[in-house]
Design a protein around this motif. Structure first.
Motif, short mmCIF file in Angstrom:
data_model
loop_
_atom_site.label_atom_id
_atom_site.label_comp_id
_atom_site.label_asym_id
_atom_site.label_seq_id
_atom_site.Cartn_x
_atom_site.Cartn_y
_atom_site.Cartn_z
N GLY A 152 45.66 40.92 39.22
CA GLY A 152 44.27 40.99 38.75
C GLY A 152 44.12 40.59 37.30
O GLY A 152 43.00 40.60 36.76
N ALA A 153 45.21 40.25 36.66
CA ALA A 153 45.17 39.98 35.22
C ALA A 153 44.21 38.84 34.90
O ALA A 153 43.44 38.91 33.93
CB ALA A 153 46.57 39.66 34.69
N TRP A 154 44.20 37.79 35.75
CA TRP A 154 43.34 36.63 35.44
C TRP A 154 41.86 37.02 35.49
O TRP A 154 41.05 36.49 34.74
CB TRP A 154 43.64 35.47 36.37
CG TRP A 154 43.21 35.67 37.80
CD1 TRP A 154 43.91 36.25 38.81
CD2 TRP A 154 41.94 35.31 38.36
NE1 TRP A 154 43.18 36.27 39.96
CE2 TRP A 154 41.97 35.69 39.73
CE3 TRP A 154 40.80 34.69 37.85
CZ2 TRP A 154 40.88 35.49 40.57
CZ3 TRP A 154 39.73 34.49 38.71
CH2 TRP A 154 39.77 34.88 40.05
N VAL A 155 41.50 38.00 36.34
CA VAL A 155 40.10 38.44 36.42
C VAL A 155 39.71 39.14 35.12
O VAL A 155 38.65 38.88 34.53
CB VAL A 155 39.88 39.38 37.62
CG1 VAL A 155 38.43 39.84 37.69
CG2 VAL A 155 40.30 38.70 38.91
N ARG A 156 40.61 40.02 34.66
CA ARG A 156 40.33 40.73 33.40
C ARG A 156 40.24 39.75 32.24
O ARG A 156 39.35 39.85 31.39
CB ARG A 156 41.42 41.78 33.14
CG ARG A 156 41.46 42.91 34.16
CD ARG A 156 42.37 44.06 33.75
NE ARG A 156 43.78 43.69 33.65
CZ ARG A 156 44.62 43.66 34.70
NH1 ARG A 156 44.17 43.99 35.91
NH2 ARG A 156 45.88 43.32 34.55
N GLU A 157 41.15 38.77 32.24
CA GLU A 157 41.13 37.80 31.14
C GLU A 157 39.87 36.95 31.18
O GLU A 157 39.27 36.66 30.14
CB GLU A 157 42.37 36.90 31.22
CG GLU A 157 43.63 37.60 30.69
CD GLU A 157 44.92 37.00 31.23
OE1 GLU A 157 44.89 35.83 31.69
OE2 GLU A 157 45.96 37.70 31.18
N ALA A 158 39.43 36.56 32.37
CA ALA A 158 38.21 35.75 32.50
C ALA A 158 37.00 36.54 32.00
O ALA A 158 36.15 36.01 31.29
CB ALA A 158 38.02 35.32 33.95
N ALA A 159 36.94 37.84 32.35
CA ALA A 159 35.81 38.66 31.93
C ALA A 159 35.79 38.81 30.41
O ALA A 159 34.73 38.72 29.77
CB ALA A 159 35.89 40.05 32.59
N ALA A 195 43.34 45.72 23.16
CA ALA A 195 42.22 46.66 23.19
C ALA A 195 41.68 46.83 24.62
O ALA A 195 41.29 47.92 25.00
CB ALA A 195 41.12 46.19 22.26
N GLY A 196 41.69 45.76 25.42
CA GLY A 196 41.17 45.86 26.78
C GLY A 196 39.66 45.96 26.78
O GLY A 196 39.02 45.88 25.72
N PRO A 197 39.07 46.15 27.96
CA PRO A 197 37.61 46.22 28.03
C PRO A 197 37.09 47.42 27.24
O PRO A 197 37.74 48.46 27.20
CB PRO A 197 37.32 46.35 29.52
CG PRO A 197 38.61 46.69 30.18
CD PRO A 197 39.71 46.28 29.27
N VAL A 198 35.91 47.23 26.64
CA VAL A 198 35.35 48.30 25.80
C VAL A 198 34.75 49.41 26.66
O VAL A 198 34.51 49.23 27.85
CB VAL A 198 34.28 47.77 24.81
CG1 VAL A 198 34.93 46.87 23.79
CG2 VAL A 198 33.16 47.09 25.56
N SER A 199 34.49 50.53 26.02
CA SER A 199 33.96 51.71 26.70
C SER A 199 32.43 51.73 26.62
O SER A 199 31.85 51.40 25.59
CB SER A 199 34.56 52.95 26.04
OG SER A 199 33.97 54.11 26.58
N TRP A 200 31.82 52.11 27.72
CA TRP A 200 30.36 52.24 27.82
C TRP A 200 30.02 53.63 28.30
O TRP A 200 30.66 54.14 29.23
CB TRP A 200 29.80 51.22 28.82
CG TRP A 200 30.15 49.81 28.52
CD1 TRP A 200 31.35 49.20 28.71
CD2 TRP A 200 29.29 48.82 27.95
NE1 TRP A 200 31.29 47.89 28.30
CE2 TRP A 200 30.04 47.62 27.82
CE3 TRP A 200 27.95 48.80 27.54
CZ2 TRP A 200 29.52 46.45 27.30
CZ3 TRP A 200 27.42 47.64 27.02
CH2 TRP A 200 28.19 46.47 26.89
N GLU A 201 28.98 54.23 27.72
CA GLU A 201 28.49 55.52 28.21
C GLU A 201 27.42 55.25 29.27
O GLU A 201 26.61 54.33 29.11
CB GLU A 201 27.91 56.35 27.07
CG GLU A 201 28.93 56.68 25.97
CD GLU A 201 30.19 57.37 26.48
OE1 GLU A 201 30.08 58.20 27.41
OE2 GLU A 201 31.28 57.05 25.97
#
Lengths: 343, 116
Positions: free
Chosen positions: A320-327, B3-9
């Motif tokens: 699923g890494a490519w989906v996260r990277e695309a987002a 960091a990855g995706p940010v957090s949302w409330e």
């Protein structure tokens, strides 16, 4: 509040004695909160041991939810009817949701879910060994929902009042949904039990295989009854002193057995423990001792099935890494979509 | 880790006539993904009236360490509560003179006494 900044407590100027006094003061305040039955919130100072215990417990719990999707998820494409498939899909989706509630709760303690998942994939943290058994037939999905989810409800209902606020709030959502899971598992086993002799045999076989994992592994090692209880007892005592747990493993295990016996009777199925009988003196059902040595050998997670579960999870994450990277790439290109104020 | 995706409330208004309440948080790369994640996580049962997502970093809290000075203005003003006053109808007919005098102090200067 996952992303809100944690309050920091810098020691006051004036060297260690000031800091020590400060810490003693904070500890007194923390203990007063617990004594008053107030919930502890993310911005409150907590002792390191409390934080570590919660991170460990919530992470293990979250991991169990998402690994627990696998035995049942494997049957999604082979459900006997569209109705049963829709029900199972809803159930497995709930388990994913439970994992997400719990990872959010863990993050309020200053850890990151990416690190927790990494620890799971690398075998530094574990999920409940209850799910490290194969789901061999369609009836297993019913037995898992009735027994392991049933055990989860018994375990988790008191956690709705656990001392750490974000964990308690997550558990209240989880428990509402687990109630549906137990019902649908029971419903499915009832349909099989009232079906053809073959279907009834299939239901009984699934219950025979999932009973002990639920009784033993969903509640953890014995933590009462003197020397036999060992380390479990000390951990349980500390967890109860901090209001993280409200009951011993053994109390909850007993409650579970007491609930299941009449339900099994209604289902027309037998629980695979010849020692189960009502004890009027105790007001509880007696049941056979758990062969803990057998489970300790299987722990932590070195069974074939356990390795497969983790490998499957790690592969899904990797793929699923490519989906996260695309987002992420899309969000960088359109800051407004990412919630940044327009320039 | 990155960091990855940010957090949302996430705030949910379950039905007409109610306000939005905080229900939890999700991680997502952008607004639409955050809304979709919030729907999948918090609206699997029932159809809510409305759903908000707010970036966690845009929530500006007043920390409890500041609580004493910051919220101290509310202390020591029992006259802001109706129970502070003589109950309506308790003294012969109408309001007591004392209650009127207390309320007239209007310590916050808002010009509004909220009990009458």
């Amino acid at each position: 509040m996952t992303g809100a900044k944690q309050a920091t407590h810098d020691p006051p100027p004036g060297g260690t004695t000031g800091a020590e006094r400060d810490e003693a003061d904070l500890l007194t305040r923390f203990e007063a909160l617990l004594a008053a039955g107030e919930s502890v919130e993310p911005h409150d100072w907590v002792p390191d041991g409390y934080r570590r215990m919660l991170v460990r417990q919530i992470a293990q719990h979250a991991h169990s939810e998402i690994i627990g999707m696998q035995p049942e998820g494997a049957w999604l494409t082979r459900a006997p009817t569209l109705y049963r498939k829709a029900v199972l899909l809803a159930k497995v989706q709930d388990e994913a949701g439970h994992g997400l509630y719990l990872y959010s709760a863990a993050e309020t303690l200053g850890v990151d879910r990416a690190d927790l998942l990494d620890a799971l994939h690398r075998g530094r943290q574990h999920s409940s060994a209850a799910f490290d058994h194969p789901a061999l037939t369609w009836a297993d999905t019913g037995a898992i929902a009735w027994l392991t989810d049933g055990a989860a409800v018994v375990n988790q209902a008191p956690l709705c009042r656990t001392s750490y606020g974000p964990y308690a709030r997550a558990m209240r959502r989880v428990c509402q949904e687990e109630g549906f899971h137990v019902q649908q598992g029971y419903d499915q086993l009832l349909a099989l039990s009232r079906g053809t002799p073959e279907q009834k045999r299939m239901a009984q076989d699934a219950v025979d295989r999932w009973w002990l994992p639920a009784v033993a592994l969903m509640f953890g090692p014995p933590d009462t009854g003197g020397a036999a209880a060992g380390v479990g007892a000390a951990t349980s005592r500390q967890a109860m002193a901090w209001g993280v747990k409200r009951h011993t493993n053994d109390e909850l295990r007993q409650r579970f057995v007491d609930l299941c016996v009449p339900q099994a009777r209604e289902l027309g199925l037998t629980l695979p423990d010849p020692a189960i009988r009502w004890n009027p003196e105790r007001g509880h059902h007696d049941f056979g001792p758990v062969d803990w040595a057998c489970y300790r050998r299987a722990l932590p997670g070195d069974s074939h099935c356990a390795r497969r579960r983790i490998a499957h999870r790690a592969a899904a994450h990797r793929e699923g890494a490519w989906v996260r990277e695309a987002a992420e790439a899309y969000a960088r290109r359109s800051p407004e979509a990412a919630g940044e104020p327009a320039a | 880790m990155s960091a990855g995706p940010v957090s949302w409330e996430v705030f949910l208004c379950p039905r007409r006539g109610l306000s939005h309440s905080h229900v939890g948080s999700v991680r997502a790369a952008d607004v639409r993904l955050a809304q979709a994640a919030a729907r999948d996580l918090f609206a699997r049962r029932g159809r809510p009236q409305s759903l908000w997502v707010v970036r966690s970093q845009d929530v500006h809290a007043v920390l409890p360490d500041e609580k004493d000075p910051y919220f101290a203005a509310a202390d020591g003003k029992p006259f802001r509560r109706p129970g502070h006053f003589t109950a309506l109808g308790a003294v012969g007919a109408g309001l007591s003179a004392d209650a009127d005098a207390d309320a007239d102090e209007d310590a916050d200067g808002s010009g509004v006494s909220d009990d009458h």
